[in-house]
Design a protein around this motif. Structure first.
Motif, PDB file in Angstrom:
ATOM      1  N   ILE A 227       0.853  -1.179   0.000  1.00  0.00           N
ATOM      2  CA  ILE A 227       0.000   0.000   0.000  1.00  0.00           C
ATOM      3  C   ILE A 227       0.894   1.235   0.000  1.00  0.00           C
ATOM      4  O   ILE A 227       1.653   1.456   0.937  1.00  0.00           O
ATOM      5  N   LEU A 228       0.809   2.039  -1.062  1.00  0.00           N
ATOM      6  CA  LEU A 228       1.642   3.245  -1.152  1.00  0.00           C
ATOM      7  C   LEU A 228       0.851   4.459  -0.656  1.00  0.00           C
ATOM      8  O   LEU A 228      -0.344   4.559  -0.886  1.00  0.00           O
ATOM      9  N   ARG A 229       1.550   5.381  -0.016  1.00  0.00           N
ATOM     10  CA  ARG A 229       0.895   6.624   0.381  1.00  0.00           C
ATOM     11  C   ARG A 229       0.543   7.435  -0.864  1.00  0.00           C
ATOM     12  O   ARG A 229       1.129   7.258  -1.923  1.00  0.00           O
TER      13      ARG A 229
ATOM     14  N   ALA B 136       6.453   0.440   7.509  1.00  0.00           N
ATOM     15  CA  ALA B 136       6.215  -0.976   7.203  1.00  0.00           C
ATOM     16  C   ALA B 136       4.801  -1.378   7.607  1.00  0.00           C
ATOM     17  O   ALA B 136       4.110  -2.095   6.880  1.00  0.00           O
ATOM     18  N   GLU B 137       4.363  -0.882   8.771  1.00  0.00           N
ATOM     19  CA  GLU B 137       3.011  -1.204   9.225  1.00  0.00           C
ATOM     20  C   GLU B 137       1.973  -0.580   8.302  1.00  0.00           C
ATOM     21  O   GLU B 137       1.015  -1.225   7.888  1.00  0.00           O
ATOM     22  N   GLN B 138       2.207   0.681   7.953  1.00  0.00           N
ATOM     23  CA  GLN B 138       1.257   1.397   7.098  1.00  0.00           C
ATOM     24  C   GLN B 138       1.138   0.769   5.715  1.00  0.00           C
ATOM     25  O   GLN B 138       0.061   0.735   5.124  1.00  0.00           O
ATOM     26  N   SER B 139       2.252   0.277   5.187  1.00  0.00           N
ATOM     27  CA  SER B 139       2.213  -0.230   3.810  1.00  0.00           C
ATOM     28  C   SER B 139       2.012  -1.747   3.779  1.00  0.00           C
ATOM     29  O   SER B 139       2.212  -2.374   2.755  1.00  0.00           O
ATOM     30  N   HIS B 140       1.632  -2.310   4.926  1.00  0.00           N
ATOM     31  CA  HIS B 140       1.282  -3.738   5.017  1.00  0.00           C
ATOM     32  C   HIS B 140       2.433  -4.663   4.691  1.00  0.00           C
ATOM     33  O   HIS B 140       2.232  -5.722   4.114  1.00  0.00           O
TER      34      HIS B 140
END
Lengths: 249, 249
Positions: A227-229, B136-140
């Motif tokens: 998942i990219l910002r 890392a958490e945010q982008s799974h």
């Protein structure tokens, strides 16, 4: 060598530089006649030039030689960014310009949290275009990308008609493991053609927005399984376009 | 669903979460038993979990189901960044983690302007690894990239021995129109193998550094005809690796 985008074309082997760039050359860089700069005209031609004269109003620079070889992407990529929070769009514009974007269109998307303040619009647009210009000069671009005023969905649909290929970078596509539409689209795209890619703001595009765009011929594509910002996705897409057209044999 | 990298492996279908993450779940997210989170163990396995118990010391979360499908790049990419000015390395770490980097090695290069202060080293490393973890958490991600302590040239040469492919992103290669070494290298690289890429600081690598690395089997490669800033080049390389392995048919 410092480069400057010059609005007026060269006349009789001389460029004339005025305004901010005149001040930058004379006051900031403290250059003198005999120093060298690179001038890029509005058509993207660049020339090594020797400063001939500096006055309070203008700088005259004599063309020494035209520079061959283009640093521009062989396709024109327009980045449509759902208006993000804070100064994230500035990062997209700066890095996107380095990576070869042709044009930036901010998009007032349903989930854009930032309210577009028409009163401050001119100032904001000036700032964005200034970031663009500095990044273009630093990365040796010969085309100066433009940042347009933010558009609503209906305007976006209207202006998208003139592009050869139209994509939506869609997180849900990534989650479903969709892994080939970007590559397929780039394979179909011919040199000189145009590609427009829409990126959502932080919360992503709404289903309604995606459907409305799909009805106009937009295709959804994933950008890999991570998942990219919102500000990272356009940089990924531009690097992929460069890799596809410029580095692959 | 919020994800947490958990140091201890699951025991009898339960994960135990302590430290910062315990505080994050109980105080910041204000979760309660019955809420769901994703726990990722040190091997990169991730599971949907239901919080069973919250105490002041630890959180116990019961595994509901293991998650299949990996969001990781099929090759391990290590980014060696010539120590840049200001907080640019933070951008490389944050965005590079989103884009799938396996590891970051700061490099005290001849032209690095920043002096590495050994006294502040631990604090700096903590901060970098925290940025890594959040991204890392945010982008799974299911692998938590590591940021190592900065290395000198000789250490870099030593540790590079264990990598399958070794590249130097070199501005001069870009200027000379070199356009295929990155693509050729990726074609040779097999899934599961490792790639190390060295990026210079703002002034670029010195000729001596490039020669020393070349003598150890490093290959120079360009990243397209535009000059990229020191913090943009690693993001380009990671996006190219993803496009090559994950999006191309």
């Amino acid at each position: 060598m410092q480069r400057y985008f010059v609005k007026e074309s060269a006349k009789d082997e001389y460029f004339t530089i005025t305004g901010d760039d005149q001040r930058h050359i004379s006051k900031v860089m403290r250059m003198a006649p005999g120093n060298f700069i690179i001038c890029v005209d509005s058509k993207g031609n660049s020339a090594e030039c020797e400063i001939a004269e500096i006055t309070d109003e203008k700088i005259t620079a004599k063309i020494v030689k035209w520079i061959e070889g283009s640093p521009e992407l062989p396709v024109q990529v327009t980045i449509v960014s759902g208006l993000p929070k804070g100064d994230k769009l500035e990062l997209v514009i700066q890095k996107g310009t380095e990576l070869g974007a042709y044009e930036f269109i901010p998009f007032i998307s349903a989930r854009s949290i930032v309210k577009w303040d028409a009163k401050k619009a001119d100032k904001k647009l000036d700032r964005w275009n200034k970031i663009c210009k500095e990044a273009a000069e630093q990365s040796h671009r010969t085309i100066l990308p433009a940042v347009t005023a933010p558009v609503q969905l209906q305007e976006l649909i209207k202006l998208a008609e003139s592009y050869d290929q139209k994509l939506i970078a869609f997180e849900e596509s990534a989650k479903e493991g969709e892994a080939s539409m970007l590559s397929q689209t780039l394979q179909q795209l011919k040199r000189g053609q145009s590609l427009l890619i829409v990126f959502g703001p932080e919360g992503g595009l709404t289903e309604q927005e995606v459907t409305a765009l799909q009805e106009q011929g937009f295709i959804t594509c994933g950008l890999g399984p991570r998942i990219l910002r919102t500000e990272t996705a356009p940089l990924y897409a531009l690097a992929a376009v460069s890799y596809h057209f410029e580095l692959m044999g």
